[in-house]
Write a protein that holds these residues in place. Sequence first.
Motif, PDB file in Angstrom:
ATOM      1  N   GLN A  29       1.114  -1.024  -0.205  1.00  0.00           N
ATOM      2  CA  GLN A  29      -0.421   0.151  -0.261  1.00  0.00           C
ATOM      3  C   GLN A  29       0.866   0.961   0.118  1.00  0.00           C
ATOM      4  O   GLN A  29       0.233   2.529  -0.954  1.00  0.00           O
ATOM      5  CB  GLN A  29      -0.592  -0.267   1.242  1.00  0.00           C
ATOM      6  CG  GLN A  29      -2.046  -1.479   0.792  1.00  0.00           C
ATOM      7  CD  GLN A  29      -3.144  -1.224   2.528  1.00  0.00           C
ATOM      8  OE1 GLN A  29      -3.402   0.462   2.601  1.00  0.00           O
ATOM      9  NE2 GLN A  29      -3.669  -1.926   2.963  1.00  0.00           N
ATOM     10  N   PRO A  30       1.872   1.066   0.567  1.00  0.00           N
ATOM     11  CA  PRO A  30       2.412   2.592   0.584  1.00  0.00           C
ATOM     12  C   PRO A  30       2.994   3.164  -0.912  1.00  0.00           C
ATOM     13  O   PRO A  30       2.875   4.626  -0.886  1.00  0.00           O
ATOM     14  CB  PRO A  30       3.485   2.047   1.603  1.00  0.00           C
ATOM     15  CG  PRO A  30       3.336   1.183   2.672  1.00  0.00           C
ATOM     16  CD  PRO A  30       2.384   0.603   1.154  1.00  0.00           C
ATOM     17  N   PRO A  31       3.320   2.413  -1.721  1.00  0.00           N
ATOM     18  CA  PRO A  31       3.929   2.440  -2.937  1.00  0.00           C
ATOM     19  C   PRO A  31       2.809   3.399  -3.693  1.00  0.00           C
ATOM     20  O   PRO A  31       2.767   4.456  -4.574  1.00  0.00           O
ATOM     21  CB  PRO A  31       4.983   1.266  -3.194  1.00  0.00           C
ATOM     22  CG  PRO A  31       5.594   1.251  -2.287  1.00  0.00           C
ATOM     23  CD  PRO A  31       4.219   0.964  -1.148  1.00  0.00           C
ATOM     24  N   LEU A  32       1.734   2.620  -3.575  1.00  0.00           N
ATOM     25  CA  LEU A  32       0.294   2.967  -4.258  1.00  0.00           C
ATOM     26  C   LEU A  32       0.262   4.007  -3.519  1.00  0.00           C
ATOM     27  O   LEU A  32      -0.570   5.146  -4.384  1.00  0.00           O
ATOM     28  CB  LEU A  32      -0.663   2.074  -3.827  1.00  0.00           C
ATOM     29  CG  LEU A  32      -2.089   2.216  -4.267  1.00  0.00           C
ATOM     30  CD1 LEU A  32      -1.869   2.529  -5.895  1.00  0.00           C
ATOM     31  CD2 LEU A  32      -3.187   1.171  -3.969  1.00  0.00           C
ATOM     32  N   SER A  33       0.352   4.473  -2.037  1.00  0.00           N
ATOM     33  CA  SER A  33      -0.126   6.002  -1.737  1.00  0.00           C
ATOM     34  C   SER A  33       0.333   7.176  -1.948  1.00  0.00           C
ATOM     35  O   SER A  33       0.286   8.068  -2.144  1.00  0.00           O
ATOM     36  CB  SER A  33      -0.240   5.818  -0.012  1.00  0.00           C
ATOM     37  OG  SER A  33      -1.116   4.860   0.301  1.00  0.00           O
ATOM     38  N   ARG A  34       2.157   6.849  -2.184  1.00  0.00           N
ATOM     39  CA  ARG A  34       2.930   7.789  -2.861  1.00  0.00           C
ATOM     40  C   ARG A  34       2.428   8.426  -4.342  1.00  0.00           C
ATOM     41  O   ARG A  34       3.064   9.440  -4.635  1.00  0.00           O
ATOM     42  CB  ARG A  34       4.520   7.500  -2.276  1.00  0.00           C
ATOM     43  CG  ARG A  34       5.128   7.549  -0.592  1.00  0.00           C
ATOM     44  CD  ARG A  34       6.149   7.263  -0.784  1.00  0.00           C
ATOM     45  NE  ARG A  34       6.867   5.625  -1.491  1.00  0.00           N
ATOM     46  CZ  ARG A  34       7.028   4.950  -0.819  1.00  0.00           C
ATOM     47  NH1 ARG A  34       6.118   4.717   0.706  1.00  0.00           N
ATOM     48  NH2 ARG A  34       7.460   3.822  -1.156  1.00  0.00           N
ATOM     49  N   ALA A  35       2.196   7.125  -4.891  1.00  0.00           N
ATOM     50  CA  ALA A  35       2.017   7.346  -6.190  1.00  0.00           C
ATOM     51  C   ALA A  35       0.929   8.374  -6.896  1.00  0.00           C
ATOM     52  O   ALA A  35       0.949   8.940  -7.672  1.00  0.00           O
ATOM     53  CB  ALA A  35       2.006   6.242  -7.118  1.00  0.00           C
ATOM     54  N   ILE A  36       0.062   8.296  -5.811  1.00  0.00           N
ATOM     55  CA  ILE A  36      -1.717   8.760  -5.885  1.00  0.00           C
ATOM     56  C   ILE A  36      -1.584  10.190  -5.348  1.00  0.00           C
ATOM     57  O   ILE A  36      -1.712  10.880  -5.979  1.00  0.00           O
ATOM     58  CB  ILE A  36      -2.339   8.334  -4.889  1.00  0.00           C
ATOM     59  CG1 ILE A  36      -2.811   6.753  -5.920  1.00  0.00           C
ATOM     60  CG2 ILE A  36      -3.887   8.733  -5.387  1.00  0.00           C
ATOM     61  CD1 ILE A  36      -2.833   6.680  -7.331  1.00  0.00           C
ATOM     62  N   ALA A  37      -0.552  10.628  -4.293  1.00  0.00           N
ATOM     63  CA  ALA A  37      -0.356  11.617  -3.940  1.00  0.00           C
ATOM     64  C   ALA A  37       0.383  12.211  -4.889  1.00  0.00           C
ATOM     65  O   ALA A  37       0.024  13.471  -5.157  1.00  0.00           O
ATOM     66  CB  ALA A  37       0.379  11.387  -2.398  1.00  0.00           C
ATOM     67  N   ARG A  38       1.166  11.988  -5.738  1.00  0.00           N
ATOM     68  CA  ARG A  38       2.525  12.602  -6.041  1.00  0.00           C
ATOM     69  C   ARG A  38       1.287  13.070  -7.701  1.00  0.00           C
ATOM     70  O   ARG A  38       1.985  14.106  -7.812  1.00  0.00           O
ATOM     71  CB  ARG A  38       3.473  12.015  -6.541  1.00  0.00           C
ATOM     72  CG  ARG A  38       4.630  12.616  -7.355  1.00  0.00           C
ATOM     73  CD  ARG A  38       5.894  11.637  -7.235  1.00  0.00           C
ATOM     74  NE  ARG A  38       5.633  10.924  -7.759  1.00  0.00           N
ATOM     75  CZ  ARG A  38       5.895   8.926  -7.482  1.00  0.00           C
ATOM     76  NH1 ARG A  38       6.090   9.490  -5.788  1.00  0.00           N
ATOM     77  NH2 ARG A  38       5.569   7.805  -7.330  1.00  0.00           N
ATOM     78  N   LEU A  39       1.167  12.162  -7.771  1.00  0.00           N
ATOM     79  CA  LEU A  39       0.080  12.787  -9.318  1.00  0.00           C
ATOM     80  C   LEU A  39      -0.800  13.745  -9.404  1.00  0.00           C
ATOM     81  O   LEU A  39      -1.311  14.541  -9.885  1.00  0.00           O
ATOM     82  CB  LEU A  39      -0.675  10.667  -9.975  1.00  0.00           C
ATOM     83  CG  LEU A  39      -1.919  11.141 -11.005  1.00  0.00           C
ATOM     84  CD1 LEU A  39      -1.095  11.746 -11.892  1.00  0.00           C
ATOM     85  CD2 LEU A  39      -2.736   9.670 -11.053  1.00  0.00           C
ATOM     86  N   GLU A  40      -1.640  13.548  -7.799  1.00  0.00           N
ATOM     87  CA  GLU A  40      -2.771  15.128  -7.507  1.00  0.00           C
ATOM     88  C   GLU A  40      -1.772  16.070  -7.010  1.00  0.00           C
ATOM     89  O   GLU A  40      -2.166  17.336  -7.409  1.00  0.00           O
ATOM     90  CB  GLU A  40      -3.088  13.954  -6.161  1.00  0.00           C
ATOM     91  CG  GLU A  40      -4.158  13.364  -6.197  1.00  0.00           C
ATOM     92  CD  GLU A  40      -5.319  12.923  -4.571  1.00  0.00           C
ATOM     93  OE1 GLU A  40      -5.843  12.916  -4.902  1.00  0.00           O
ATOM     94  OE2 GLU A  40      -3.941  12.959  -3.886  1.00  0.00           O
ATOM     95  N   ARG A  41      -0.066  16.054  -6.515  1.00  0.00           N
ATOM     96  CA  ARG A  41       0.595  17.454  -6.289  1.00  0.00           C
ATOM     97  C   ARG A  41       0.754  17.705  -7.696  1.00  0.00           C
ATOM     98  O   ARG A  41       0.927  18.998  -8.396  1.00  0.00           O
ATOM     99  CB  ARG A  41       1.552  17.277  -5.653  1.00  0.00           C
ATOM    100  CG  ARG A  41       1.220  16.724  -4.346  1.00  0.00           C
ATOM    101  CD  ARG A  41       2.063  16.820  -3.164  1.00  0.00           C
ATOM    102  NE  ARG A  41       3.594  15.960  -4.003  1.00  0.00           N
ATOM    103  CZ  ARG A  41       3.847  14.839  -3.367  1.00  0.00           C
ATOM    104  NH1 ARG A  41       3.141  14.091  -2.607  1.00  0.00           N
ATOM    105  NH2 ARG A  41       5.151  13.955  -3.975  1.00  0.00           N
TER     106      ARG A  41
END
Length: 279
Positions: A29-41
């Motif tokens: 889950q952590p890499p997924l969460s980071r990727a989505i947050a990076r995409l939103e930024r």
Amino acid sequence: MELRELRYFVALAEELHFGKAAERLGISQPPLSRAIARLERRLGVTLLERTSRKVTLTGPGAVLLSEARTILGAVAAAERRTQQAAQRRPRLVLAVKSGTGGELLAELLDAYREEPGAATVDLLLCEGRQPQESVKNGEADVALLHLPFDSTVGLDTETLSTEGQVAVLPASHSLAGRSRVRAAEVAALAELPMARWPGPDGSYPEGPGAEVQNLTQLFQMVALGRTTVILPESAGTDLRRDLVAVPVLDAPPVTTVIGWPSQSRLRAVADLVRVATCL
């Protein structure tokens, strides 16, 4: 945007659950969460609303989901067609709903097989999803669709046939002996509520009717007296003995079309469409 980020986002947008999306992607889950947050930024928008109980798509998220599916579909189609170009004989994937097409599908395949240089046609039987989505995401090159039930947005189409609709009922039901019925009569059957099919996101609409994903499930539930349905005439042929198809007098006609991506330039697709329109 990177393709990996889009794949992560689509998985999460479809599952609406970080754990399930991560499992589907084969990551934690952590890499997924980071990727989505990076995409939103990077985009400067909120794509998903997160609470301790659920994940939901925002308006911008819904737009990106549609666009991302198109992009990933185009990439998948490009990969598949490039690989096919190395084969001696081309291949086509034709998407159809399970249990539909009937004689028209058989005639089309037989006629196309006689064409000089005909491609090998692989059938993609769709259950619980729409054939047009398989064309848009690159799984299929062409599809048989039924209007007004299926969407043709983004596709070119040619009309093949038009037919009426029938109500499928238990052979023992009081309406089974009628030569025809009206749609309101079928809809008013409290003991046989209309069957419910999943939407594009896999969820079912509210209602008392049985949840079904294919015709085998549907006909079993009708035979058990749990539900009923109004279908195109061709889907009501060769029914099991405990079911009856009764024409619905005022049901709108169903038009079968063959659809393909607007940007398609495949000779095999053009030949298949030509054969289909000459049947």
